[in-house]
Scaffold this active site. Structure first.
Site, PDB file in Angstrom:
ATOM      1  N   ASP A 116       1.922   6.199  -1.572  1.00 49.02           N
ATOM      2  CA  ASP A 116       3.373   6.117  -1.746  1.00 49.02           C
ATOM      3  C   ASP A 116       4.064   7.388  -1.232  1.00 49.02           C
ATOM      4  O   ASP A 116       3.495   8.478  -1.271  1.00 49.02           O
ATOM      5  CB  ASP A 116       3.729   5.886  -3.216  1.00 49.02           C
ATOM      6  N   ASP A 163       6.317  10.783 -11.689  1.00 49.39           N
ATOM      7  CA  ASP A 163       4.971  11.059 -11.176  1.00 49.39           C
ATOM      8  C   ASP A 163       4.531  12.513 -11.406  1.00 49.39           C
ATOM      9  O   ASP A 163       3.562  12.959 -10.797  1.00 49.39           O
ATOM     10  CB  ASP A 163       4.860  10.697  -9.696  1.00 49.39           C
ATOM     11  N   ASP A 177      13.405  13.069  -1.520  1.00 52.81           N
ATOM     12  CA  ASP A 177      14.369  13.607  -2.481  1.00 52.81           C
ATOM     13  C   ASP A 177      15.764  13.111  -2.105  1.00 52.81           C
ATOM     14  O   ASP A 177      16.308  13.492  -1.062  1.00 52.81           O
ATOM     15  CB  ASP A 177      14.298  15.141  -2.453  1.00 52.81           C
ATOM     16  N   HIS A 193       0.450  12.096   5.522  1.00 59.23           N
ATOM     17  CA  HIS A 193      -0.250  12.277   4.238  1.00 59.23           C
ATOM     18  C   HIS A 193      -0.704  10.934   3.668  1.00 59.23           C
ATOM     19  O   HIS A 193      -1.802  10.798   3.141  1.00 59.23           O
ATOM     20  CB  HIS A 193       0.670  12.912   3.192  1.00 59.23           C
ATOM     21  N   HIS A 205       5.985  12.833   9.068  1.00 60.00           N
ATOM     22  CA  HIS A 205       5.119  13.809   8.382  1.00 60.00           C
ATOM     23  C   HIS A 205       4.519  13.206   7.105  1.00 60.00           C
ATOM     24  O   HIS A 205       3.304  13.245   6.895  1.00 60.00           O
ATOM     25  CB  HIS A 205       5.950  15.050   8.051  1.00 60.00           C
ATOM     26  N   GLU A 206       5.365  12.610   6.281  1.00 62.60           N
ATOM     27  CA  GLU A 206       4.881  12.087   4.993  1.00 62.60           C
ATOM     28  C   GLU A 206       3.901  10.929   5.200  1.00 62.60           C
ATOM     29  O   GLU A 206       2.919  10.798   4.468  1.00 62.60           O
ATOM     30  CB  GLU A 206       6.049  11.633   4.114  1.00 62.60           C
ATOM     31  N   HIS A 210      10.916  11.732 -11.520  1.00 62.67           N
ATOM     32  CA  HIS A 210      10.926  10.313 -11.155  1.00 62.67           C
ATOM     33  C   HIS A 210       9.613   9.638 -11.510  1.00 62.67           C
ATOM     34  O   HIS A 210       9.209   8.672 -10.866  1.00 62.67           O
ATOM     35  CB  HIS A 210      11.288  10.137  -9.682  1.00 62.67           C
ATOM     36  N   ASP A 255       0.845  -1.202   0.000  1.00 59.92           N
ATOM     37  CA  ASP A 255       0.000   0.000   0.000  1.00 59.92           C
ATOM     38  C   ASP A 255       0.881   1.253   0.000  1.00 59.92           C
ATOM     39  O   ASP A 255       0.668   2.165  -0.774  1.00 59.92           O
ATOM     40  CB  ASP A 255      -0.895   0.013   1.241  1.00 59.92           C
ATOM     41  N   GLY A 282      -2.477   1.845  -6.434  1.00 62.89           N
ATOM     42  CA  GLY A 282      -1.333   2.243  -7.236  1.00 62.89           C
ATOM     43  C   GLY A 282      -0.425   3.181  -6.459  1.00 62.89           C
ATOM     44  O   GLY A 282       0.022   2.863  -5.376  1.00 62.89           O
ATOM     45  N   THR A 295      12.011  21.374  -1.838  1.00 66.90           N
ATOM     46  CA  THR A 295      11.104  20.283  -1.515  1.00 66.90           C
ATOM     47  C   THR A 295      11.907  19.064  -1.052  1.00 66.90           C
ATOM     48  O   THR A 295      12.833  18.635  -1.733  1.00 66.90           O
ATOM     49  CB  THR A 295      10.285  19.936  -2.765  1.00 66.90           C
ATOM     50  N   HIS A 297       7.523  14.051  -0.740  1.00 65.73           N
ATOM     51  CA  HIS A 297       6.081  14.202  -0.900  1.00 65.73           C
ATOM     52  C   HIS A 297       5.414  12.839  -0.789  1.00 65.73           C
ATOM     53  O   HIS A 297       6.085  11.808  -0.809  1.00 65.73           O
ATOM     54  CB  HIS A 297       5.702  14.927  -2.206  1.00 65.73           C
ATOM     55  N   HIS A 325      -1.970  19.260   5.553  1.00 62.61           N
ATOM     56  CA  HIS A 325      -1.067  20.137   6.295  1.00 62.61           C
ATOM     57  C   HIS A 325      -1.810  20.891   7.380  1.00 62.61           C
ATOM     58  O   HIS A 325      -2.970  21.262   7.212  1.00 62.61           O
ATOM     59  CB  HIS A 325      -0.379  21.114   5.331  1.00 62.61           C
TER      60      HIS A 325
HETATM   61 ZN   LIG Z   1       7.241  11.528  -6.394  1.00 67.92          ZN
HETATM   62 ZN   LIG Z   2       3.438  17.510   3.873  1.00 71.68          ZN
END
Ligand SMILES: [Zn+2]
Ligand SMILES: [Zn+2]
Ligand SMILES: *[C@@H]1O[C@H](CO)[C@@H](O)[C@H](O)[C@H]1NC(C)=O
Ligand SMILES: *[C@@H]1O[C@H](CO)[C@@H](O)[C@H](O)[C@H]1NC(C)=O
Ligand SMILES: *[C@@H]1O[C@H](CO)[C@@H](O)[C@H](O)[C@H]1NC(C)=O
Ligand SMILES: *[C@@H]1O[C@H](CO)[C@@H](O)[C@H](O)[C@H]1NC(C)=O
Length: 470
Positions: free
Chosen positions: A212, A188, A216, A240, A236-237, A186, A176, A208, A198, A201, A246
């Site tokens: 994910d 997306d 970086d 999401h 943090h990620e 990359h 998942d 799919g 950045t 993310h 946020h």
């Molecule tokens: Zn990406």
């Molecule tokens: Zn964030």
């Protein structure tokens, strides 16, 4: 009988062919940078670099749509109104101008996920199950593999502790949540930007790419307080990846910009409240030792025996196993299932409980619940122990106690036959059966028998734990 029921619940396996559907995100990116400003107010003397950076920032994080021609469209929010949105978000003075505090903030390393809502404006914002699988695809060169594994697991554990969620590493690219360290473009449409800017993310829950998390690889990832702490950013990620947006609260781990944080209590009370709103409070449905009990071959199911309607889905051509209470996979089905089989040609799963059975496609129940008498079973059959569909011959075998029935493509029944007559050495009752590569795998008692159909004999005996990939 009771014992048998337990076995059938614990060992039930389905062969599923999951489809990976790429969701289409409504993020407007990448967009052309305007050759000049769209006509809104900002102080003269703003460095052109700052203007370009600010424009890109508002495009990326505040859904600002600059007009490439330079003309301003009345229907679109202006640069300065988007700038004010950004200033409000971060608690700055709403000046609508690129003052220094605004520019400092825009240059602060941050998460690549937008701060405004439309990114989340899509189907579903949570996993419809409590067991979420994850895996690490591409690693970083900045940290040893073991360290990355430990930090990723710890970051997920932060959310597991605060919610009913359990995370299971599946060692499969179909997990998942796929974690990857990647650079620049990359694949997306959300390219990374080299050092700083950045950092990472994530995609919200979904099939799919949904769930994910990308880091970086150009950043200096660390396990310390210098550089960017992977544990902090990953926590943090993963927020999401679980459906959180946020937060404007600088104490929240979901605040968009990076800051070095105390790693022992990352979640603010707001974060805990938000994850509980999505998934409910942290009342774990299972003994936390369950995940580890698989490694104990002497009693692989010891701590699982009290679980209600639990199932494992084993993919024929993959190594991963998805597991969890049946209701996580099939929200409409709760409680117990005696047997199940999957017909790939029809993408349908048939589930049996007592004298009743359901047809399911995906997670949807199709049509009515039917009585097994419609499959030709006599009334003395009160329960199907196991069922298996052999796609090569399009036959389906149903096992009940010491007997089995073979149904052909038209589902017309044959008279019941003794299991031991046709499958020498196999003794019923059978709790689950599967077909793979010319062999039937019978789950009976504590063992799994691999039965070669052509040779008509058992060619291997295994434990269910090895079958389930652990
Ligand atoms: Zn990406
Ligand atoms: Zn964030
Ligand atoms: C907002 O502006 C006032 C004066 O214009 C200034 O004193 C104050 O520090 C500013 N607020 C922030 C958060 O910077
Ligand atoms: C199966 O039948 C039992 C007993 O009738 C019932 O309690 C249970 O909820 C049923 N399971 C499902 C999935 O409907
Ligand atoms: C299914 O049919 C059999 C035989 O007609 C009957 O005995 C049984 O009660 C039925 N099951 C249910 C749940 O209605
Ligand atoms: C199955 O085995 C039992 C005893 O082991 C026997 O009485 C019965 O006739 C057999 N049934 C068939 C269909 O061969």
């Amino acid at each position: 009988m009771r014992q048998k029921l337990l076995w059938s619940l614990k060992e039930m396996c389905l062969l599923f062919g999951f489809l990976c559907v790429l969701l289409h995100f409504s993020l407007h990116y990448p967009l052309p940078l305007p050759s000049r400003d769209d006509g809104s107010v900002h102080p003269t003397g703003t460095a052109p670099n700052d203007l370009a950076l600010a424009t890109k920032y508002l495009q990326q994080f505040y859904s600002f749509q600059a007009d490439a021609s330079g003309r301003r469209r009345r229907s679109r929010p202006s640069f300065s109104s988007k700038l004010k949105d950004m200033q409000s978000f971060f608690g700055l003075n709403r000046t609508g101008t690129l003052n220094s505090e605004t520019m400092v903030l825009m240059k602060t390393p941050r998460c690549g996920v937008p701060d405004v809502d439309d990114y989340h404006n899509r189907r579903g914002n949570r996993w419809m199950k409590n067991l979420v699988t994850y895996d690490v695809g591409r690693y970083t060169s900045h940290l040893p593999v073991n360290t990355v594994d430990a930090l990723i697991a710890s970051a997920l554990e932060v959310w597991a502790k605060a919610s009913p969620l359990t995370f299971l590493r599946s060692f499969s690219h179909q997990a998942d949540i796929m974690v990857e360290f990647v650079r620049n473009d990359h694949g997306d449409f959300f390219p990374f930007d080299g050092p700083d800017g950045t950092l990472a993310h994530a995609f919200g829950p979904g099939d799919g790419i949904g769930g994910d998390v990308h880091f970086d690889e150009a950043e200096s990832w660390t396990a310390e307080y210098n550089g960017f702490n992977l544990f902090v950013v990953a926590t943090h990620e993963f927020g999401h990846a679980l459906g959180l947006k946020h937060s404007q609260n600088p104490e929240s781990v979901m605040f968009p910009t990076y800051k070095s944080r105390k790693t022992h209590s990352l979640l603010s009370s707001e974060d805990i409240m938000n994850i509980n709103t999505l998934y409910g409070p942290s009342n774990k449905w299972s003994n936390p030792s369950l995940r580890f009990s698989w490694n104990n071959p002497s009693s692989p199911w010891a701590s699982a025996s009290h679980l209600p309607g639990y199932m494992w889905i084993k993919h024929n051509n993959r190594n991963d196993v998805k597991e969890g209470p049946i209701s996580n996979f099939m929200p409409r089905i709760s409680g117990q299932i005696d047997a199940a089989y999957w017909v790939a040609q029809r993408s349908a799963v048939y589930l049996f409980n007592g004298t009743l059975f359901w047809t399911m496609k995906g997670t949807q129940v199709k049509g009515r619940v039917k009585n097994i008498s419609s499959l030709g079973f006599p009334s003395w059959v009160r329960q199907i122990d196991a069922a298996v569909h052999i796609h090569k011959t399009v036959d389906t075998l149903f096992f009940t106690q010491n007997q089995y029935n073979e149904h052909d493509k038209t589902m017309s029944e044959s008279s019941p036959r003794n299991i031991s007559d046709d499958f020498p050495q196999i003794k019923g009752p059978i709790s689950a059966a599967m077909y793979k590569d010319g062999c039937l795998h019978f789950f009976a008692g504590p063992d799994v028998y691999e039965y070669d159909i052509k040779q008509k004999k058992i060619i291997a005996v295994d434990k269910p734990s090895s079958w389930l990939g652990c």
